[in-house]
Design a protein around this motif. Structure first.
Motif, PDB file in Angstrom:
ATOM      1  N   SER A 190      55.348 -56.430 -24.345  1.00  0.00           N
ATOM      2  CA  SER A 190      54.658 -57.722 -24.360  1.00  0.00           C
ATOM      3  C   SER A 190      55.225 -58.671 -23.307  1.00  0.00           C
ATOM      4  O   SER A 190      54.471 -59.333 -22.577  1.00  0.00           O
ATOM      5  CB  SER A 190      54.752 -58.369 -25.743  1.00  0.00           C
ATOM      6  OG  SER A 190      54.096 -57.581 -26.706  1.00  0.00           O
ATOM      7  N   LEU A 191      56.553 -58.737 -23.222  1.00  0.00           N
ATOM      8  CA  LEU A 191      57.159 -59.671 -22.275  1.00  0.00           C
ATOM      9  C   LEU A 191      56.909 -59.235 -20.830  1.00  0.00           C
ATOM     10  O   LEU A 191      56.562 -60.066 -19.973  1.00  0.00           O
ATOM     11  CB  LEU A 191      58.657 -59.799 -22.535  1.00  0.00           C
ATOM     12  CG  LEU A 191      59.387 -60.811 -21.648  1.00  0.00           C
ATOM     13  CD1 LEU A 191      58.752 -62.191 -21.749  1.00  0.00           C
ATOM     14  CD2 LEU A 191      60.864 -60.894 -22.006  1.00  0.00           C
ATOM     15  N   LEU A 192      57.059 -57.943 -20.543  1.00  0.00           N
ATOM     16  CA  LEU A 192      56.811 -57.487 -19.181  1.00  0.00           C
ATOM     17  C   LEU A 192      55.336 -57.625 -18.809  1.00  0.00           C
ATOM     18  O   LEU A 192      55.004 -57.871 -17.641  1.00  0.00           O
ATOM     19  CB  LEU A 192      57.268 -56.040 -19.014  1.00  0.00           C
ATOM     20  CG  LEU A 192      58.782 -55.832 -18.959  1.00  0.00           C
ATOM     21  CD1 LEU A 192      59.111 -54.349 -18.820  1.00  0.00           C
ATOM     22  CD2 LEU A 192      59.413 -56.610 -17.802  1.00  0.00           C
ATOM     23  N   THR A 193      54.453 -57.480 -19.774  1.00  0.00           N
ATOM     24  CA  THR A 193      53.030 -57.728 -19.519  1.00  0.00           C
ATOM     25  C   THR A 193      52.801 -59.190 -19.157  1.00  0.00           C
ATOM     26  O   THR A 193      52.047 -59.510 -18.230  1.00  0.00           O
ATOM     27  CB  THR A 193      52.189 -57.357 -20.754  1.00  0.00           C
ATOM     28  OG1 THR A 193      52.360 -55.964 -21.044  1.00  0.00           O
ATOM     29  CG2 THR A 193      50.713 -57.633 -20.512  1.00  0.00           C
ATOM     30  N   LYS A 194      53.470 -60.072 -19.861  1.00  0.00           N
ATOM     31  CA  LYS A 194      53.340 -61.504 -19.599  1.00  0.00           C
ATOM     32  C   LYS A 194      53.892 -61.867 -18.225  1.00  0.00           C
ATOM     33  O   LYS A 194      53.293 -62.657 -17.486  1.00  0.00           O
ATOM     34  CB  LYS A 194      54.071 -62.293 -20.684  1.00  0.00           C
ATOM     35  CG  LYS A 194      53.936 -63.806 -20.553  1.00  0.00           C
ATOM     36  CD  LYS A 194      54.572 -64.511 -21.733  1.00  0.00           C
ATOM     37  CE  LYS A 194      54.364 -66.022 -21.637  1.00  0.00           C
ATOM     38  NZ  LYS A 194      54.926 -66.717 -22.828  1.00  0.00           N
ATOM     39  N   ILE A 195      55.027 -61.302 -17.860  1.00  0.00           N
ATOM     40  CA  ILE A 195      55.642 -61.596 -16.571  1.00  0.00           C
ATOM     41  C   ILE A 195      54.821 -61.007 -15.427  1.00  0.00           C
ATOM     42  O   ILE A 195      54.702 -61.600 -14.357  1.00  0.00           O
ATOM     43  CB  ILE A 195      57.085 -61.052 -16.526  1.00  0.00           C
ATOM     44  CG1 ILE A 195      57.949 -61.738 -17.581  1.00  0.00           C
ATOM     45  CG2 ILE A 195      57.695 -61.253 -15.151  1.00  0.00           C
ATOM     46  CD1 ILE A 195      59.341 -61.143 -17.714  1.00  0.00           C
ATOM     47  N   ASN A 196      54.267 -59.808 -15.653  1.00  0.00           N
ATOM     48  CA  ASN A 196      53.348 -59.170 -14.700  1.00  0.00           C
ATOM     49  C   ASN A 196      53.984 -58.995 -13.317  1.00  0.00           C
ATOM     50  O   ASN A 196      53.477 -59.482 -12.306  1.00  0.00           O
ATOM     51  CB  ASN A 196      52.051 -59.982 -14.582  1.00  0.00           C
ATOM     52  CG  ASN A 196      50.958 -59.220 -13.846  1.00  0.00           C
ATOM     53  OD1 ASN A 196      50.935 -57.990 -13.850  1.00  0.00           O
ATOM     54  ND2 ASN A 196      50.057 -59.953 -13.221  1.00  0.00           N
ATOM     55  N   LEU A 197      55.087 -58.269 -13.280  1.00  0.00           N
ATOM     56  CA  LEU A 197      55.788 -58.027 -12.029  1.00  0.00           C
ATOM     57  C   LEU A 197      55.014 -57.041 -11.159  1.00  0.00           C
ATOM     58  O   LEU A 197      54.463 -56.054 -11.656  1.00  0.00           O
ATOM     59  CB  LEU A 197      57.183 -57.468 -12.308  1.00  0.00           C
ATOM     60  CG  LEU A 197      58.152 -58.398 -13.044  1.00  0.00           C
ATOM     61  CD1 LEU A 197      59.401 -57.629 -13.462  1.00  0.00           C
ATOM     62  CD2 LEU A 197      58.522 -59.593 -12.176  1.00  0.00           C
ATOM     63  N   LYS A 198      54.986 -57.285  -9.869  1.00  0.00           N
ATOM     64  CA  LYS A 198      54.293 -56.393  -8.946  1.00  0.00           C
ATOM     65  C   LYS A 198      55.040 -55.070  -8.830  1.00  0.00           C
ATOM     66  O   LYS A 198      56.274 -55.018  -8.959  1.00  0.00           O
ATOM     67  CB  LYS A 198      54.147 -57.048  -7.570  1.00  0.00           C
ATOM     68  CG  LYS A 198      55.461 -57.388  -6.895  1.00  0.00           C
ATOM     69  CD  LYS A 198      55.245 -58.064  -5.554  1.00  0.00           C
ATOM     70  CE  LYS A 198      56.578 -58.404  -4.885  1.00  0.00           C
ATOM     71  NZ  LYS A 198      56.388 -59.026  -3.561  1.00  0.00           N
ATOM     72  N   LYS A 199      54.301 -54.010  -8.594  1.00  0.00           N
ATOM     73  CA  LYS A 199      54.815 -52.654  -8.378  1.00  0.00           C
ATOM     74  C   LYS A 199      55.393 -52.026  -9.644  1.00  0.00           C
ATOM     75  O   LYS A 199      55.975 -50.949  -9.589  1.00  0.00           O
ATOM     76  CB  LYS A 199      55.872 -52.618  -7.267  1.00  0.00           C
ATOM     77  CG  LYS A 199      55.429 -53.217  -5.936  1.00  0.00           C
ATOM     78  CD  LYS A 199      56.532 -53.114  -4.896  1.00  0.00           C
ATOM     79  CE  LYS A 199      56.212 -53.885  -3.637  1.00  0.00           C
ATOM     80  NZ  LYS A 199      55.071 -53.340  -2.916  1.00  0.00           N
TER      81      LYS A 199
END
Length: 310
Positions: free
Chosen positions: A44-53
Motif C-alpha cells: 500500500s505504501l509503495l503504491t502510494k509513493i509510486n516510485l519510478k522503475k
C-alpha cells in the motif's frame, strides 16, 4: 529487458529498500526492480509513493496457495528466504523479455553502477557472490568455522540469465528451500544460503563474481580500505559497487543499530552515509504516511549468528 533486478520486502525493511532504490537512481539510468511485497502495508505504501522503475508484486500474484500455510510455519525471515528462488523463477518464466535478472537484498546500497559486473563476465549463466568471513577480533579457526557453517556465498546478490541452466538451478534451489529454510545454523543448511555452495558442482556455466567491490558486508569489511577519491567511494584500489548493510535494525527514527557489531568502534565511514540517508527517508515517509511503522520488532531482533561465540 536489460538491468533487471528483484527483491523481497517486508515493512521492517521498507525504509532500507527506498535507500536501495535511490542509490540505484544515482548510479544507473536504465533499470527496473521487481519488488515482491510480503505484507499489505508495504504494498500500500509503495503504491502510494509510486516510485519510478519499481514494479510491485503481491504474494497472491505468484498464484501459489501453499505459500499461505508456509508463512504460518516459518518465521518472517525464513519465509522471505524461501520465497527467493520462487520469485526469481516466476519472473524469468513470466517475462521472456528479461535477459538477466539479479536478486538484490533490500539492505544493499549502491555506490557505483553494477553493469560493470555483467560487462566483465557476459558468458556465465549464474553469477555468485563470495562472502569470505574475515573478522580480525576473532581467531582464524573461529572465522573458518563460521564460514563452514553459513556457506561460502552470500545470497544477497545473485544473478541469473534467462535460460534453461538458470531455470533448472532455480527449480533445484526452490525445492531445497521448501524442504528446509531455517535460520538455525546446522551442519548442512543455513537459510537459503548454504545451498549455494552446491550450485557450482551441480550446474554448468556458474562463476564467482570477479569484479571487486561487490556485496561487501560486516563479515569482511575489515579486510578492506575505504576511501573517497574525487567524490567517489573506493574500496582498496577499485570502485565500491555495492555494500550489504546486513544486520542494520531501525529501532526508531533516531536510533539505527548494527545487530552484529554492537561493540564495534572501527566501522567504515559509509555507515554514517547510510544512516543519514535512512533518517532522511524516515522523515519523508512520516510526512507522507504518519501512520506507517516500519521499525524493527522483537522477531526482527533475533539471529542465530549471535548465538555462536568464539
Amino acid at each position: 529487458m536489460n538491468n533487471s533486478f528483484c527483491t523481497i520486502l517486508s515493512k521492517e525493511r521498507l525504509y532500507q529498500s527506498i535507500a536501495l532504490f535511490f542509490s540505484l537512481y544515482e548510479v544507473m539510468d536504465d533499470f527496473c526492480v521487481f519488488v515482491l511485497c510480503v505484507d499489505d502495508e508495504t504494498y500500500s505504501l509503495l503504491t502510494k509513493i509510486n516510485l519510478k522503475k519499481i514494479i510491485l508484486i503481491r504474494i497472491e500474484d505468484l498464484n501459489d496457495k501453499s505459500l499461505y500455510s508456509l508463512r504460518k510455519e516459518r518465521k518472517l525471515n525464513e519465509f522471505c528466504w524461501t520465497l527467493k528462488p520462487i520469485f526469481i523463477e516466476s519472473l524469468l518464466c513470466k517475462f521472456s523479455s528479461i535477459n538477466r535478472i539479479t536478486f538484490i537484498d533490500s539492505d544493499l546500497f549502491f555506490f557505483s553502477s553494477p553493469t560493470l559486473i555483467f560487462e566483465n563476465q557476459p558468458k556465465p549463466s549464474i553469477l555468485l557472490s563470495k562472502s569470505e568471513v574475515y573478522v580480525p577480533s576473532f581467531p582464524p579457526e573461529f572465522n573458518n568455522r563460521i564460514q563452514r557453517l553459513i556457506g561460502h556465498y552470500n545470497s544477497g546478490f545473485i544473478s541469473f540469465k534467462n535460460n534453461n541452466i538458470s531455470l533448472l538451478c532455480l527449480k533445484w534451489w526452490k525445492i531445497k528451500c521448501l524442504e528446509k529454510c531455517s535460520d538455525t545454523i546446522e551442519a548442512n543448511s543455513f537459510g537459503d544460503q548454504k545451498y549455494l555452495d552446491l550450485i557450482p558442482t551441480y550446474f554448468q556455466s556458474v562463476s564467482d563474481i570477479k569484479t571487486p567491490g561487490v556485496n561487501i558486508g560486516h563479515w569482511n569489511y575489515a579486510k578492506h580500505n575505504f576511501r573517497i577519491i574525487d567524490q567517489k567511494c573506493f574500496i582498496d584500489d577499485s570502485r565500491l559497487i555495492c555494500y550489504h548493510f546486513s544486520g542494520f535494525r531501525i529501532m526508531s527514527k533516531d536510533d539505527i543499530i548494527q545487530l552484529y557489531e554492537l561493540r564495534s568502534i572501527d566501522s567504515p565511514f559509509i555507515y554514517s552515509i547510510y544512516k543519514n540517508t535512512i533518517k532522511k527517508i524516515i522523515a519523508d515517509i512520516l510526512e507522507i504516511a504518519p501512520y506507517f511503522n516500519g521499525f524493527s520488532n522483537a522477531e526482527d531482533m533475533t539471529t542465530s549468528i549471535l548465538k555462536i561465540n568464539p
